[in-house]
Design a protein around this motif. Structure first.
Motif, PDB file in Angstrom:
ATOM      1  N   CYS A   1      42.363  45.299  47.339  1.00 47.73           N
ATOM      2  CA  CYS A   1      41.735  44.179  46.617  1.00 47.73           C
ATOM      3  C   CYS A   1      40.829  43.355  47.534  1.00 47.73           C
ATOM      4  CB  CYS A   1      42.818  43.285  46.014  1.00 47.73           C
ATOM      5  SG  CYS A   1      42.128  41.820  45.232  1.00 47.73           S
TER       6      CYS A   1
ATOM      7  N   CYS B   1      44.004  38.935  45.921  1.00 43.28           N
ATOM      8  CA  CYS B   1      44.734  38.176  44.891  1.00 43.28           C
ATOM      9  C   CYS B   1      45.985  38.898  44.412  1.00 43.28           C
ATOM     10  CB  CYS B   1      43.817  37.819  43.742  1.00 43.28           C
ATOM     11  SG  CYS B   1      42.919  39.185  43.032  1.00 43.28           S
TER      12      CYS B   1
ATOM     13  N   CYS C   1      40.767  36.594  41.035  1.00 41.24           N
ATOM     14  CA  CYS C   1      40.310  37.956  40.714  1.00 41.24           C
ATOM     15  C   CYS C   1      38.847  37.948  40.275  1.00 41.24           C
ATOM     16  CB  CYS C   1      41.195  38.510  39.598  1.00 41.24           C
ATOM     17  SG  CYS C   1      40.766  40.160  39.050  1.00 41.24           S
ATOM     18  N   VAL C   2      38.089  38.944  40.752  1.00 43.59           N
ATOM     19  CA  VAL C   2      36.686  39.081  40.327  1.00 43.59           C
ATOM     20  C   VAL C   2      36.526  40.239  39.329  1.00 43.59           C
ATOM     21  CG1 VAL C   2      35.747  38.030  42.407  1.00 43.59           C
ATOM     22  CG2 VAL C   2      36.100  40.497  42.353  1.00 43.59           C
TER      23      VAL C   2
ATOM     24  N   CYS D   1      36.845  43.431  39.480  1.00 44.87           N
ATOM     25  CA  CYS D   1      36.004  44.542  39.949  1.00 44.87           C
ATOM     26  C   CYS D   1      36.582  45.904  39.570  1.00 44.87           C
ATOM     27  CB  CYS D   1      35.838  44.455  41.463  1.00 44.87           C
ATOM     28  SG  CYS D   1      37.395  44.612  42.365  1.00 44.87           S
ATOM     29  N   GLY D   2      37.901  45.994  39.364  1.00 40.26           N
ATOM     30  CA  GLY D   2      38.527  47.246  38.961  1.00 40.26           C
ATOM     31  C   GLY D   2      38.909  48.157  40.117  1.00 40.26           C
TER      32      GLY D   2
ATOM     33  N   CYS E   1      41.384  47.899  42.221  1.00 40.14           N
ATOM     34  CA  CYS E   1      42.840  48.114  42.230  1.00 40.14           C
ATOM     35  C   CYS E   1      43.241  49.119  41.145  1.00 40.14           C
ATOM     36  CB  CYS E   1      43.569  46.792  42.030  1.00 40.14           C
ATOM     37  SG  CYS E   1      43.104  45.956  40.501  1.00 40.14           S
TER      38      CYS E   1
HETATM   39  S1  SF4 Z   1      40.188  43.642  39.769  1.00 42.74           S
HETATM   40 FE1  SF4 Z   1      41.833  44.164  41.171  1.00 42.74          FE
HETATM   41  S2  SF4 Z   1      40.842  44.647  43.120  1.00 42.74           S
HETATM   42 FE2  SF4 Z   1      39.345  43.522  41.874  1.00 42.74          FE
HETATM   43  S3  SF4 Z   1      39.622  41.398  42.467  1.00 42.74           S
HETATM   44 FE3  SF4 Z   1      40.917  41.712  40.678  1.00 42.74          FE
HETATM   45  S4  SF4 Z   1      42.936  42.240  41.499  1.00 42.74           S
HETATM   46 FE4  SF4 Z   1      41.434  42.473  43.147  1.00 42.74          FE
END
Ligand code: SF4
Ligand code: SF4
Length: 119
Positions: free
Chosen positions: A53, A57, A74-75, A77-78, A80
């Motif tokens: 990540c 987060c 969290c952004v 982004c996918g 994870c």
């Molecule tokens: S989508 Fe997953 S990897 Fe991306 S910021 Fe959120 S928790 Fe982190």
């Protein structure tokens, strides 16, 4: 003032450009990366998602067998989701619901024994 009048009248009688969110939510686009969910019963608490990540987060605590996620950091982004070893992480086709308090999501999992540990 008179120059603005046509524009003011047009705005007054045209449909609203905004929605009364969250009561009226926009239909999410196809393929939207929305709210993150973990099917914790399938999670092995391996920590790969936390390591990958970019926003840091996700926290995995093997001692207490907990998976912690801060949706406010969290952004979406996918990364994870793609990295999850058990495919138990997924993103819904809906945005994170608005909340009134900033609280992380804390899930209690089960530590699964590796084949080496079972023997
Ligand atoms: S989508 Fe997953 S990897 Fe991306 S910021 Fe959120 S928790 Fe982190
Ligand atoms: S990568 Fe998947 S299986 Fe591993 S801790 Fe994260 S959610 Fe659980």
């Amino acid at each position: 003032m008179f120059k603005m009048t046509p524009q003011v009248l047009q705005n007054l009688f045209s449909p609203k450009a905004t929605r009364r969110y969250p009561r009226v939510a926009r239909t999410p686009y196809e393929g939207v990366r929305g709210a993150l969910r973990n099917d914790i019963e399938n999670c092995s608490l391996c920590s790969v998602c936390a390591l990958k990540c970019p926003s840091q987060c996700i926290t995995v605590d093997k001692k207490t067998a907990t998976w912690r996620y801060d949706p406010f950091a969290c952004v979406f982004c996918g990364i994870c989701v793609n990295a999850c070893t058990e495919k138990c992480l997924h993103q819904e086709r809906a945005y994170q619901h608005p909340v009134t308090r900033r609280e992380p999501i804390l899930l209690k999992g089960t530590l699964k024994k590796t084949p080496h540990e079972k023997a």
